[in-house]
Design a protein around this motif. Structure first.
Motif, mmCIF file in Angstrom:
data_model
loop_
_atom_site.group_PDB
_atom_site.id
_atom_site.type_symbol
_atom_site.label_atom_id
_atom_site.label_comp_id
_atom_site.label_asym_id
_atom_site.label_seq_id
_atom_site.Cartn_x
_atom_site.Cartn_y
_atom_site.Cartn_z
ATOM 1 N N UNK A 7 -13.281 19.907 -21.620
ATOM 2 C CA UNK A 7 -14.326 20.366 -20.648
ATOM 3 C C UNK A 7 -13.957 19.980 -18.950
ATOM 4 N N UNK A 8 -14.488 21.082 -18.446
ATOM 5 C CA UNK A 8 -14.244 20.843 -17.147
ATOM 6 C C UNK A 8 -14.956 20.035 -16.372
ATOM 7 N N UNK A 9 -14.369 18.672 -16.340
ATOM 8 C CA UNK A 9 -15.075 17.496 -15.599
ATOM 9 C C UNK A 9 -15.527 17.835 -14.170
ATOM 10 N N UNK A 10 -14.889 18.492 -13.260
ATOM 11 C CA UNK A 10 -15.031 18.841 -12.027
ATOM 12 C C UNK A 10 -16.340 19.694 -11.932
ATOM 13 N N UNK A 11 -16.311 20.542 -12.712
ATOM 14 C CA UNK A 11 -17.565 21.490 -12.923
ATOM 15 C C UNK A 11 -18.754 21.017 -13.071
ATOM 16 N N UNK A 12 -18.699 19.827 -14.123
ATOM 17 C CA UNK A 12 -19.807 19.121 -14.249
ATOM 18 C C UNK A 12 -20.299 18.263 -13.318
ATOM 19 N N UNK A 13 -19.221 17.588 -12.564
ATOM 20 C CA UNK A 13 -19.391 16.790 -11.507
ATOM 21 C C UNK A 13 -20.145 17.720 -10.174
ATOM 22 N N UNK A 14 -19.666 18.848 -10.084
ATOM 23 C CA UNK A 14 -20.356 19.737 -9.101
ATOM 24 C C UNK A 14 -21.870 20.025 -9.275
ATOM 25 N N UNK A 15 -21.964 20.025 -10.545
ATOM 26 C CA UNK A 15 -23.314 20.496 -11.096
ATOM 27 C C UNK A 15 -24.213 19.479 -10.684
ATOM 28 N N UNK A 21 -28.164 13.482 -6.138
ATOM 29 C CA UNK A 21 -28.320 13.240 -4.713
ATOM 30 C C UNK A 21 -29.699 13.426 -4.427
ATOM 31 N N UNK A 22 -30.414 14.438 -5.206
ATOM 32 C CA UNK A 22 -31.890 14.695 -4.791
ATOM 33 C C UNK A 22 -32.774 13.619 -5.306
ATOM 34 N N UNK A 23 -32.253 13.351 -6.603
ATOM 35 C CA UNK A 23 -33.267 12.164 -7.221
ATOM 36 C C UNK A 23 -33.149 10.914 -6.469
ATOM 37 N N UNK A 24 -31.805 10.592 -6.087
ATOM 38 C CA UNK A 24 -31.675 9.346 -5.205
ATOM 39 C C UNK A 24 -32.412 9.403 -3.732
ATOM 40 N N UNK A 25 -32.332 10.437 -3.309
ATOM 41 C CA UNK A 25 -33.101 10.712 -2.135
ATOM 42 C C UNK A 25 -34.438 10.566 -2.036
#
Length: 177
Positions: A7-15, A21-25
């Protein structure tokens, strides 16, 4: 034989990165707004004589014990806020509100006072100073945004209206007596 791709971990991370970030904000904005509202009460409560001995004790701590006592209220009271939210969501509004407000008030009072007392020692911890500097910069950029400024102006107007209403009620009550 061709093996299936992992599974493309980078893609999951980008998604997930923008969602996190929005939840933390949102979490930090809500926390900051609550802090802004109850800060005067928290300062009054933190200044009570009952806390004087504790302040003397905390003032003498080294940097890592100081960090522990600043983080302890966060670790203990943050789950209580989630419990209060759960109580609200499950149809127990009075209990949920008491738990939520009480935990937030205690957390803000304790963390703000403890941080104020131990700030100089905490800033001698390099990673803490780095995080703190970045966080303060991020918050300053957030406060400079037009939506934040609009909320501040609105809050200022509400504060003036509340004072005027309190004054009118006080004068009305005095005129009755």
């Amino acid at each position: 034989m061709i093996e299936p791709a992992a599974p493309p971990r980078r893609l999951i991370g980008r998604i997930l990165r923008p969602v996190v970030t929005i939840a933390a904000l949102l979490y930090f904005v809500i926390d900051a707004l609550v802090y802004w509202i109850i800060r005067p009460f928290a300062r009054w409560l933190g200044g009570l004589p009952i806390f004087a001995g504790f302040v003397r004790w905390a003032s003498g701590l080294e940097r890592y014990p100081a960090l522990i006592i600043v983080l302890l209220p966060l670790v203990l009271l943050e789950p209580a806020k989630w419990a209060g939210a759960w109580l609200l969501a499950t149809g127990q509004p009075s209990t949920g509100l008491v738990v939520l407000v009480g935990a937030e008030l205690l957390k803000i009072t304790l963390v703000e006072r403890l941080f104020h007392i131990t700030r100089d020692r905490l800033m001698t911890i390099p990673w803490f100073a780095w995080i703190f500097t970045r966080l303060v910069g991020w918050l300053e950029r957030l406060k400079a945004l037009p939506p934040w400024q609009a909320v501040r102006r609105l809050a200022g107007r509400v504060k003036v209206l509340a004072r005027e209403a309190a004054r009118a009620v006080r004068l009305w009550v005095q005129s009755l007596g």
